[in-house]
Design an enzyme around this catalytic site. Structure first.
Site, PDB file in Angstrom:
ATOM      1  N   THR A   1     -27.812  54.787  20.528  1.00 21.63           N
ATOM      2  CA  THR A   1     -28.033  54.095  19.181  1.00 21.63           C
ATOM      3  C   THR A   1     -26.566  55.311  18.307  1.00 21.63           C
ATOM      4  OG1 THR A   1     -29.899  54.387  20.226  1.00 21.63           O
ATOM      5  CG2 THR A   1     -28.730  53.498  17.452  1.00 21.63           C
TER       6      THR A   1
ATOM      7  N   ARG B   1     -31.686  57.371  11.318  1.00 20.83           N
ATOM      8  CA  ARG B   1     -32.764  57.467  12.285  1.00 20.83           C
ATOM      9  C   ARG B   1     -33.500  58.609  11.366  1.00 20.83           C
ATOM     10  NH1 ARG B   1     -32.558  57.497  18.532  1.00 20.83           N
ATOM     11  NH2 ARG B   1     -32.694  55.055  18.194  1.00 20.83           N
TER      12      ARG B   1
ATOM     13  N   HIS C   1     -35.991  47.957  15.092  1.00 20.66           N
ATOM     14  CA  HIS C   1     -34.725  48.803  15.655  1.00 20.66           C
ATOM     15  C   HIS C   1     -33.639  47.675  15.297  1.00 20.66           C
ATOM     16  CE1 HIS C   1     -31.680  51.303  17.219  1.00 20.66           C
ATOM     17  NE2 HIS C   1     -32.983  51.569  18.040  1.00 20.66           N
TER      18      HIS C   1
END
Ligand code: NCD
Length: 405
Positions: free
Chosen positions: A58, A108, A136
């Site tokens: 990510t 995050r 997510h």
């Protein structure tokens, strides 16, 4: 229609038209990159990634995406120890500072609802890179992109989600999006790892076809299958199924019908030792035997990282899509960044807006029951709820349900 200035915290923050606009632009970005074209759409803009949990794909794909758009990147990994949070700084104060350095923030964080709280305190767009066990959404954008690109469409496709569906945030966003785009959904999760109730509740409103099993083994070899329809909001009430053409016939039929098998790992970091049973991972492992029974054109997907659930012998098979899937993260995140920064307009006319949830009034004193919810950790964060019905509230941050008298 513009997405400039918007946040992406839940997949439900975007309408289907807006999601399609991201995927279409990702296609354009991907072909431009293949032709070796420079895309300096975000020159002079800065992306700040702040990650309080480990990440390979990510964070690095967001950063690669911004570099390929000609922008700059500040990368803040291991923020739980390297940021002032380690000295007790709040999420709110952190983003109030970061908004002065960056044009867009990707965060995050291990707490459910943390990225929503961050977005509330930020004047620049906040993109969630995953908040606890909640959602997510950008993983879902690239998962949808993968299915659309490799299977031609999402509507009508039969998708099985296998693994820890309770604590895995990728499937929480994905299952909602699949339902909204008209896919047929099969869930395969060991007992106590099934979809949480708040997700089931959301799915009900999309009237999707949802079937559930306890184990892949049940499907591949003999065994009893337990079938649940989305209408039953919990596993209780499921019916035992011995198909009309016999158990084995039904199992083969089911596997032959699946267009996509989407695997997820056991989310060990969110489980206590007592919660990790030996049998859990065993119940949804994919290997060559299972592959042989699957369709020739099925897709095997996984958000990664894999642990034991995906045998390495599967990698050589053309159906193994997970590394391609990870690769699509770059054009998809390029498209998202360019749209949120207003560097590109969506090109579609103003469609129906997704409803902004109405907050329930007079719920002072009610707390969210989710121990991982950000409202139970950050002292200044006020619990907020949406009224589902007179007896039921939904946490505005983490979506957990609270019964009220
Ligand atoms: C996922 C995550 O962080 O939720 N990883 C990812 O972003 N591709 C899945 C996982 O960690 O299991």
């Amino acid at each position: 229609m513009t997405l400039a200035g918007r946040d992406l915290i839940s997949i439900n923050d975007f309408s289907n038209e807006e999601i399609e606009a991201v995927l279409n632009l990702a296609d354009e970005m991907s072909s431009a990159l293949e032709k070796g074209k420079r895309l300096d759409l975000c020159q002079g803009k800065e992306l700040y990634t702040i990650f309080y949990e480990p990440s390979t794909r990510t964070r690095s794909s967001f950063e690669t995406a911004m570099h390929r758009l000609g922008g700059t990147v500040v990368s803040h990994a291991e923020a739980q120890v390297t940021s002032a949070v380690a000295k007790g700084e709040s999420i709110a104060d952190t983003v109030r500072v970061l908004e002065r350095y960056a044009d867009v923030i990707v965060m995050r964080h291990p707490l459910d609802g943390s990225t929503r709280l961050a977005a509330e305190h930020s004047s620049v767009p906040v993109i969630s890179g995953g908040d606890g066990a909640h959602e997510h959404p950008t993983q879902t954008l690239l998962d949808l992109y993968t299915i659309r690109k490799e299977k031609g469409a999402i509507r009508g496709k039969s998708v099985a989600l296998c693994g820890d569906l309770r604590h895995g945030r990728t499937v929480h966003s994905l299952v909602i999006a699949l339902a909204r785009f008209g896919a047929e959904i099969t869930c395969i999760a060991p007992p106590d790892f099934e979809l949480p109730d708040h997700i089931r509740d959301t799915l009900k409103s999309y009237r999707c076809k949802l079937t559930e099993y306890e184990s892949l083994e049940d499907i591949v070899t003999e065994g009893s299958l337990v079938l649940h329809q989305a209408k039953t909001s919990s596993r209780r009430g499921g019916a035992r199924l011995t198909g009309p053409c016999g158990q084995e016939g039904f199992m083969t039929f089911l596997l032959k019908n699946l267009d996509v098998l989407y695997f997820t790992r056991l989310q060990r970091e969110r489980l206590s030792a007592g919660e990790i049973g030996d049998a859990a991972e065993e119940s949804y492992r994919i290997n060559r035997q299972l592959l042989e029974k699957s369709r020739d054109d099925a897709l095997i997907m996984h958000p990664m990282p894999r642990t034991g659930e995906l045998a390495y012998e599967v990698d050589q098979d053309k159906r193994a899509a997970y590394f391609r899937q990870a690769g699509y993260g770059v054009p998809v995140r390029m498209a998202l960044i360019a749209l949120l920064l207003g560097a590109v307009e969506t090109g579609v006319s103003e469609g129906p807006k997704r409803k902004t949830p109405k907050l329930a009034k007079d719920v002072g004193g009610v707390r969210c029951l989710n121990g991982r919810c950000v409202t139970n950790a950050e002292r200044y964060a006020t619990a907020k709820f949406c009224q589902v019905n007179p007896q039921l509230l939904r946490c505005y941050y983490c979506d957990w349900m609270v019964q009220v008298a």
